[in-house]
Design an enzyme around this catalytic site. Sequence first.
Site, PDB file in Angstrom:
ATOM      1  N   ARG A  54      30.299  40.882  21.322  1.00  0.00           N
ATOM      2  CA  ARG A  54      30.234  41.123  22.775  1.00  0.00           C
ATOM      3  C   ARG A  54      28.822  40.988  23.341  1.00  0.00           C
ATOM      4  O   ARG A  54      28.495  41.541  24.385  1.00  0.00           O
ATOM      5  CB  ARG A  54      30.796  42.501  23.126  1.00  0.00           C
ATOM      6  CG  ARG A  54      32.251  42.640  22.736  1.00  0.00           C
ATOM      7  CD  ARG A  54      32.881  43.874  23.336  1.00  0.00           C
ATOM      8  NE  ARG A  54      34.259  43.982  22.893  1.00  0.00           N
ATOM      9  CZ  ARG A  54      34.633  44.540  21.747  1.00  0.00           C
ATOM     10  NH1 ARG A  54      33.724  45.068  20.935  1.00  0.00           N
ATOM     11  NH2 ARG A  54      35.889  44.580  21.408  1.00  0.00           N
TER      12      ARG A  54
ATOM     13  N   LYS B  79      22.138  30.580  32.226  1.00  0.00           N
ATOM     14  CA  LYS B  79      23.468  29.978  32.097  1.00  0.00           C
ATOM     15  C   LYS B  79      23.660  29.486  30.672  1.00  0.00           C
ATOM     16  O   LYS B  79      22.815  28.784  30.130  1.00  0.00           O
ATOM     17  CB  LYS B  79      23.586  28.769  33.020  1.00  0.00           C
ATOM     18  CG  LYS B  79      23.878  29.094  34.454  1.00  0.00           C
ATOM     19  CD  LYS B  79      24.241  27.789  35.133  1.00  0.00           C
ATOM     20  CE  LYS B  79      24.337  27.907  36.614  1.00  0.00           C
ATOM     21  NZ  LYS B  79      24.628  26.600  37.222  1.00  0.00           N
TER      22      LYS B  79
ATOM     23  N   GLU C 266      14.522  15.988  36.928  1.00  0.00           N
ATOM     24  CA  GLU C 266      14.571  17.384  37.385  1.00  0.00           C
ATOM     25  C   GLU C 266      13.207  17.813  37.935  1.00  0.00           C
ATOM     26  O   GLU C 266      13.124  18.574  38.889  1.00  0.00           O
ATOM     27  CB  GLU C 266      15.010  18.322  36.248  1.00  0.00           C
ATOM     28  CG  GLU C 266      16.380  18.017  35.643  1.00  0.00           C
ATOM     29  CD  GLU C 266      17.578  18.471  36.495  1.00  0.00           C
ATOM     30  OE1 GLU C 266      17.373  19.119  37.547  1.00  0.00           O
ATOM     31  OE2 GLU C 266      18.721  18.157  36.100  1.00  0.00           O
TER      32      GLU C 266
ATOM     33  N   LYS D  12      11.952  27.433  39.710  1.00  0.00           N
ATOM     34  CA  LYS D  12      13.315  27.822  39.327  1.00  0.00           C
ATOM     35  C   LYS D  12      13.420  29.340  39.226  1.00  0.00           C
ATOM     36  O   LYS D  12      14.406  29.941  39.651  1.00  0.00           O
ATOM     37  CB  LYS D  12      13.742  27.156  38.010  1.00  0.00           C
ATOM     38  CG  LYS D  12      15.171  27.524  37.649  1.00  0.00           C
ATOM     39  CD  LYS D  12      15.880  26.527  36.786  1.00  0.00           C
ATOM     40  CE  LYS D  12      17.349  26.934  36.625  1.00  0.00           C
ATOM     41  NZ  LYS D  12      18.079  26.075  35.702  1.00  0.00           N
TER      42      LYS D  12
ATOM     43  N   GLU E  55      24.293  32.647  41.464  1.00  0.00           N
ATOM     44  CA  GLU E  55      24.626  31.390  42.121  1.00  0.00           C
ATOM     45  C   GLU E  55      25.565  31.539  43.322  1.00  0.00           C
ATOM     46  O   GLU E  55      26.617  30.919  43.397  1.00  0.00           O
ATOM     47  CB  GLU E  55      25.263  30.424  41.114  1.00  0.00           C
ATOM     48  CG  GLU E  55      25.119  28.984  41.533  1.00  0.00           C
ATOM     49  CD  GLU E  55      25.459  28.036  40.403  1.00  0.00           C
ATOM     50  OE1 GLU E  55      26.354  28.350  39.613  1.00  0.00           O
ATOM     51  OE2 GLU E  55      24.821  26.969  40.339  1.00  0.00           O
TER      52      GLU E  55
ATOM     53  N   ARG F  68      20.527  29.354  45.062  1.00  0.00           N
ATOM     54  CA  ARG F  68      20.503  28.640  43.776  1.00  0.00           C
ATOM     55  C   ARG F  68      21.169  27.270  43.877  1.00  0.00           C
ATOM     56  O   ARG F  68      20.896  26.372  43.090  1.00  0.00           O
ATOM     57  CB  ARG F  68      21.199  29.500  42.718  1.00  0.00           C
ATOM     58  CG  ARG F  68      20.997  29.002  41.309  1.00  0.00           C
ATOM     59  CD  ARG F  68      21.265  30.121  40.335  1.00  0.00           C
ATOM     60  NE  ARG F  68      21.293  29.630  38.977  1.00  0.00           N
ATOM     61  CZ  ARG F  68      21.321  30.424  37.913  1.00  0.00           C
ATOM     62  NH1 ARG F  68      21.315  31.726  38.063  1.00  0.00           N
ATOM     63  NH2 ARG F  68      21.347  29.917  36.702  1.00  0.00           N
TER      64      ARG F  68
ATOM     65  N   ASN G  41      20.894  22.121  42.900  1.00  0.00           N
ATOM     66  CA  ASN G  41      21.858  21.032  42.674  1.00  0.00           C
ATOM     67  C   ASN G  41      21.538  19.784  43.497  1.00  0.00           C
ATOM     68  O   ASN G  41      22.373  18.880  43.579  1.00  0.00           O
ATOM     69  CB  ASN G  41      23.280  21.505  43.009  1.00  0.00           C
ATOM     70  CG  ASN G  41      23.788  22.507  41.994  1.00  0.00           C
ATOM     71  OD1 ASN G  41      23.355  22.495  40.837  1.00  0.00           O
ATOM     72  ND2 ASN G  41      24.673  23.374  42.416  1.00  0.00           N
TER      73      ASN G  41
ATOM     74  N   HIS H  54      22.711  16.422  42.501  1.00  0.00           N
ATOM     75  CA  HIS H  54      23.645  16.651  41.399  1.00  0.00           C
ATOM     76  C   HIS H  54      25.105  16.366  41.750  1.00  0.00           C
ATOM     77  O   HIS H  54      25.895  16.086  40.857  1.00  0.00           O
ATOM     78  CB  HIS H  54      23.506  18.075  40.862  1.00  0.00           C
ATOM     79  CG  HIS H  54      22.342  18.245  39.931  1.00  0.00           C
ATOM     80  ND1 HIS H  54      21.038  17.986  40.316  1.00  0.00           N
ATOM     81  CD2 HIS H  54      22.268  18.618  38.625  1.00  0.00           C
ATOM     82  CE1 HIS H  54      20.239  18.222  39.287  1.00  0.00           C
ATOM     83  NE2 HIS H  54      20.955  18.594  38.255  1.00  0.00           N
TER      84      HIS H  54
ATOM     85  N   HIS I 192      26.625  14.035  39.232  1.00  0.00           N
ATOM     86  CA  HIS I 192      27.765  14.388  38.372  1.00  0.00           C
ATOM     87  C   HIS I 192      28.873  13.357  38.493  1.00  0.00           C
ATOM     88  O   HIS I 192      29.520  13.003  37.510  1.00  0.00           O
ATOM     89  CB  HIS I 192      28.323  15.765  38.743  1.00  0.00           C
ATOM     90  CG  HIS I 192      27.530  16.910  38.202  1.00  0.00           C
ATOM     91  ND1 HIS I 192      27.182  17.006  36.876  1.00  0.00           N
ATOM     92  CD2 HIS I 192      27.012  18.011  38.790  1.00  0.00           C
ATOM     93  CE1 HIS I 192      26.478  18.106  36.688  1.00  0.00           C
ATOM     94  NE2 HIS I 192      26.343  18.735  37.832  1.00  0.00           N
TER      95      HIS I 192
ATOM     96  N   HIS J  25      21.878  12.456  32.078  1.00  0.00           N
ATOM     97  CA  HIS J  25      21.937  13.369  33.221  1.00  0.00           C
ATOM     98  C   HIS J  25      20.802  13.070  34.208  1.00  0.00           C
ATOM     99  O   HIS J  25      21.019  12.950  35.411  1.00  0.00           O
ATOM    100  CB  HIS J  25      21.844  14.813  32.728  1.00  0.00           C
ATOM    101  CG  HIS J  25      21.859  15.830  33.823  1.00  0.00           C
ATOM    102  ND1 HIS J  25      22.965  16.060  34.596  1.00  0.00           N
ATOM    103  CD2 HIS J  25      20.894  16.662  34.299  1.00  0.00           C
ATOM    104  CE1 HIS J  25      22.689  17.002  35.493  1.00  0.00           C
ATOM    105  NE2 HIS J  25      21.436  17.382  35.329  1.00  0.00           N
TER     106      HIS J  25
HETATM  107 MG    MG Z   1      20.523  19.227  36.087  1.00  0.00          MG
END
Ligand code: MG
Length: 349
Positions: free
Chosen positions: A120, A142, A184, A220, A230, A234, A238, A241, A245, A258
């Site tokens: 856990r 994340k 980035e 960041k 988020e 935040r 993106n 992105h 994506h 990416h």
């Molecule tokens: Mg990224």
Amino acid sequence: MKTVHVETGKPYDIFIERGILDSCGKYIKQVSNAKRATVIADSNVAALYKWRVMNSLSQEGFEVTAHVFPAGEESKNLNTIAEMYNTLANFGMTRKDIVVALGGGVTGDMAGFAAATYLRGIDFVQIPTSLLAQVDSSVGGKTGVDIAQGKNLVGAFHQPKVVLIDPDTLNSLPDLYVRDGMAEVIKYGCIKDADFFENLEKENALDHIEDVIETCVSIKRDVVSRDEREAGERMLLNFGHTLGHSIEKLYDFKGISHGMAVAIGMVLISRASEKQGITQSGTTDRIVALCEKYGLPTNDKATFADMANAAKSDKKTADSAINLVLLNEIGSSFTKKVELNKLEEFITA
Ligand code: MG
């Protein structure tokens, strides 16, 4: 040594120093009473750095083992996580012990997720070895893993105890991976810091990469600490992105990285919003020039219709609308909600 302090629910520090791999045990000891440490790395990174990290941990009195999995995006699945659990359990890792995630984004995501869920949740530290992981994925807490239905659909928020960044690890990376991270880096300038963007234009980022990493993680950090889960600000991270994506998806995540996809995404979205008078004119040209300077693509053969369709199946699309990140000008960004079925119209502008 550069230090960036991250003030989240569980505060932690990011230390940036050349050669810090060889003294990582010392810094991990400062934040952990663990008896055992499990180093998790992919086969490429393990071959280069595993022993340096394990030796440093041993010298500080940790009992150490390593878990090595095959390098590559294909390893990012629940089977790999299950194997990590086996190693942790067989090594007798308890609630007090610690996982050391050594590698790029895939490793950080998965080792972090294993740590977040084993017993856990146990402590972990990040030692990111790619530029992308150093400037991006090692901050924010994340963790995650892919399932057949999509990337990172399973995961948890789990903050590291400390992040140790050794810029020397970038020397061992193929050029492509450094470029990948640069997308980035450019993104941070676009959304938050015009002076930083200008520095990237004037100088070669690789000549003062420690400063570059420090600036990116600080930006960041600021964004994430104001919005840990988020909900709002935040989302600015993106930028580029949504379409990025989509492009990755259209390539089935093969043959385009990416960073390359994000570079194209930043260019396309700012061009569209510039045409609509939202973004200051001339902004897109600067982004294009900067991406080209760092070897990143700025266009793709996919049509806007294809990209809009791909965006519809993105996990970040709550309801029928999408939050696009747009620039007022370089260094200043905001989000705009656009109906999904209006996305194509918006980017075609
Ligand atoms: Mg990224």
